[in-house]
Design a protein around this motif. Structure first.
Motif, PDB file in Angstrom:
ATOM      1  N   LEU A  78     -30.690 -44.875   8.173  1.00  8.07           N
ATOM      2  CA  LEU A  78     -29.742 -43.828   7.774  1.00  8.07           C
ATOM      3  C   LEU A  78     -28.308 -44.363   7.799  1.00  8.07           C
ATOM      4  N   GLU A  79     -28.010 -45.238   8.771  1.00 13.04           N
ATOM      5  CA  GLU A  79     -26.667 -45.832   8.814  1.00 13.04           C
ATOM      6  C   GLU A  79     -26.452 -46.742   7.597  1.00 13.04           C
ATOM      7  N   ASP A  80     -27.472 -47.547   7.279  1.00 10.57           N
ATOM      8  CA  ASP A  80     -27.355 -48.489   6.151  1.00 10.57           C
ATOM      9  C   ASP A  80     -27.150 -47.774   4.827  1.00 10.57           C
ATOM     10  N   LYS A  81     -27.841 -46.663   4.651  1.00 12.71           N
ATOM     11  CA  LYS A  81     -27.812 -45.972   3.350  1.00 12.71           C
ATOM     12  C   LYS A  81     -26.932 -44.726   3.414  1.00 12.71           C
ATOM     13  N   PHE A  82     -26.031 -44.706   4.387  1.00 14.63           N
ATOM     14  CA  PHE A  82     -25.213 -43.524   4.661  1.00 14.63           C
ATOM     15  C   PHE A  82     -24.544 -42.971   3.395  1.00 14.63           C
ATOM     16  N   GLU A  83     -23.805 -43.816   2.686  1.00 15.14           N
ATOM     17  CA  GLU A  83     -23.023 -43.317   1.546  1.00 15.14           C
ATOM     18  C   GLU A  83     -23.921 -42.932   0.371  1.00 15.14           C
ATOM     19  N   ASP A  84     -25.100 -43.564   0.246  1.00 10.36           N
ATOM     20  CA  ASP A  84     -26.020 -43.185  -0.838  1.00 10.36           C
ATOM     21  C   ASP A  84     -26.498 -41.745  -0.629  1.00 10.36           C
ATOM     22  N   ILE A  85     -26.824 -41.436   0.644  1.00  8.01           N
ATOM     23  CA  ILE A  85     -27.303 -40.075   0.944  1.00  8.01           C
ATOM     24  C   ILE A  85     -26.166 -39.071   0.734  1.00  8.01           C
ATOM     25  N   VAL A  86     -24.980 -39.443   1.202  1.00  2.39           N
ATOM     26  CA  VAL A  86     -23.811 -38.560   1.095  1.00  2.39           C
ATOM     27  C   VAL A  86     -23.565 -38.168  -0.365  1.00  2.39           C
ATOM     28  N   LYS A  87     -23.665 -39.125  -1.261  1.00  2.00           N
ATOM     29  CA  LYS A  87     -23.393 -38.827  -2.683  1.00  2.00           C
ATOM     30  C   LYS A  87     -24.395 -37.815  -3.215  1.00  2.00           C
ATOM     31  N   VAL A  88     -25.663 -38.003  -2.849  1.00  2.00           N
ATOM     32  CA  VAL A  88     -26.693 -37.073  -3.334  1.00  2.00           C
ATOM     33  C   VAL A  88     -26.423 -35.669  -2.798  1.00  2.00           C
ATOM     34  N   THR A  89     -26.087 -35.566  -1.511  1.00  2.00           N
ATOM     35  CA  THR A  89     -25.850 -34.234  -0.921  1.00  2.00           C
ATOM     36  C   THR A  89     -24.670 -33.541  -1.592  1.00  2.00           C
TER      37      THR A  89
END
Ligand code: NAD
Length: 485
Positions: A78-89
């Motif tokens: 989750l830390e590694d892909k933090f910004e990818d998830i943020v963009k989707v949300t």
């Protein structure tokens, strides 16, 4: 973002739902369709429960230290892909990037807490409860649990439950909100690819109320965690009671913020503006009604009005935006009708967000910051949850009058006080019947290691979300009494 039909994640496989009923997922900032979500059938819920049931015994017998290691890995992913998830949300739910970051951070904090599951799950023991007789209590998992979650925190709320349940040795079915299911889809893609829980340990089924009935009625589900509106919370609570399940239902809210005459306005106003308009007011902890005590009313009202006018409204995906849209056209209409009702019932609309336009985003579901002054108890906008960027201001004569307003409201989620008096703060926290309280804090959000949930019409059940207590929800306390000599 590509147009995508979300899938169910069952037994470590991504499966397309066979349901003929599909809903469009729209980007709240544009109104454009960004995906489709199936309303999965009872049979599909059943398949997920079967997979979870099948996985249960092996997972239950996996040592807690080993179970915890999956969560170390999950935190890393989750830390590694933090910004990818943020963009989707931010696209899925219309949140600003900072709001999406904050909720993912909270989700990660849940994972950090469950990494300590060997200590959290420990029982008690006492020698010689009678001569030569010893007693041990141990916490054992129960089987399959499920969570039904709302749209407003699509990342965080599922994490209030499943990591705790699964770390305890249970297996799980998550049913995310059908309004913004893309966030959990990307998170579970990462979990499937990079964390690798054994098949069936955690499953995702997309859907709406039929999937919910299938969950509450399923004989193999031992317990259900629900978060959403109070009307649906009551339905889920009753249905789980009828099938004898453990249940915790977190419902809606109407949060009052008391501002005492001695409050420091310089600190109070920015905290209040953030509490009222963060996530466009779509938070169960949002400040909905300010209760100004005595003469602070006029300077407070003027300062709130000036600050609210400056809020930059627009698509959440742009870095400098302070407030995004609400989730759907239906919800926008619902909030607008509350504003109309406030005007009709005689409150003074000093800031009107109904006509707000965002250039280039004419199809978005935007409502500007709105303020009513002269609100009195009994008005619809004073009593009901609006769940949008609408703040009411009431004037009362004393702290007792303010507490009386809070006590008479049907909800009991959160309440805050702004004051420089310890005595006022103490009286307030002692008397006001609400479970989450802030003193000089606008959003009183308990962190992962404290319990989260309200009282009165905001909560049905007894054990709240996360914290130490939720371990009791997800385990049975077995007491073993032993004599050898
Ligand atoms: P909602 O009640 O409409 O939906 C919540 C879940 O219930 C969703 O998964 C949905 O699919 C399902 N659902 C909806 N209608 C149903 C029905 N008739 N029968 C069975 N299931 C049904 O809530 P929402 O609009 O997604 O979320 C907003 C609400 O959630 C607000 O009231 C807010 O206060 C509340 N909320 C509370 C907390 C809390 O901690 N108390 C936290 C977040 C949100």
């Amino acid at each position: 973002m590509d147009l995508k039909t979300v899938r169910n994640y069952i037994n470590d496989e991504w499966v397309e739902s066979k349901s003929r009923e599909m809903l469009d997922i729209t980007d709240p900032a544009t109104g454009g369709v960004i995906g489709r979500v199936p309303l999965s059938t009872a049979g599909e819920v059943g398949e997920a429960v079967d997979a979870a049931q099948e996985a249960y015994w092996d997972w239950r017998t996996t040592p807690p230290v080993t179970r915890a290691r999956y969560f170390y890995k999950l935190k890393e992913v989750l830390e590694d892909k933090f910004e990818d998830i943020v963009k989707v949300t931010s696209i899925d739910a219309g949140k600003t990037l900072d709001e999406s970051r904050a909720e993912l951070r909270r989700a990660i904090e849940m994972v950090e807490v469950v990494c300590g599951i060997p200590s959290l799950m420990m029982g008690d023991s006492l020698e010689d409860v009678a001569n030569n007789i010893d007693c041990v209590s141990t916490r054992q998992p129960l089987g399959v649990f499920a969570a039904i979650t709302p749209y407003n925190f699509p990342t965080m709320v599922p994490f209030w439950f499943w990591p705790f349940a699964v770390a305890c040795g249970n297996t799980f079915v998550v049913k995310p909100s059908e309004q913004d299911p893309l966030t959990q889809e990307i998170i579970f893609e990462l979990i499937a690819d990079e964390v690798g829980f054994p098949p069936g340990v955690v499953n995702v089924v997309n859907g709406g109320k039929d999937a919910v009935s299938a969950i509450t009625g399923h004989p193999d589900i031992k317990g259900v965690s629900f978060v959403g509106s109070s009307n649906v919370a009551r339905i889920v609570y009753k249905a789980c009671g009828e099938t004898g399940k453990r249940v915790q239902c977190l419902g809606g809210a109407k949060n009052f913020v008391v501002v005492m005459p001695d409050a420091n306005l310089e600190a109070t106003v920015p905290a209040l503006v953030h509490a009222a308009y963060g996530c466009a007011g779509q938070r169960c902890l949002a400040a909905s009604e300010v209760i100004a005590v005595g003469d602070i009313h006029k300077p407070l009202r003027d300062a709130l009005l000036a600050a609210a006018k400056k809020i930059r409204v627009g698509p959440g995906t742009e870095e400098n935006i302070q407030m995004g849209p609400v989730i759907s056209p239906e919800h926008k209409q619902r909030v607008l009708s509350y504003i109309d009702k406030g005007v009709e019932e005689g409150a003074d609309l000093i800031l009107d967000g109904r006509g707000v336009k965002v250039e280039g985003h004419e199809g978005g579901y935007f409502i500007g910051p709105t303020i009513f002054d002269g609100v009195t108890p009994g008005m619809t906008i004073a009593d009901e949850e609006i769940f949008g960027p609408v703040l009411g201001i009431m004037k009362v004569g004393s702290l007792d009058d303010a507490i009386d307003v809070i006590q008479k409201n049907n909800y009991g989620n959160a309440t805050c006080i702004f004051t420089t008096s310890g005595a006022s703060a103490r009286e307030f926290t002692y008397k006001a019947e609400c479970s989450m309280m802030g003193i000089n804090i606008g959003i009183a959000a308990p962190m992962a290691f404290f319990p989260f949930g309200g009282t009165k019409g905001s909560f049905f059940g007894d054990i709240k979300a996360h914290g130490r207590e939720v371990i009791d929800f997800f385990t049975d306390k077995k007491v073993i009494i032993t004599r050898w000599i």
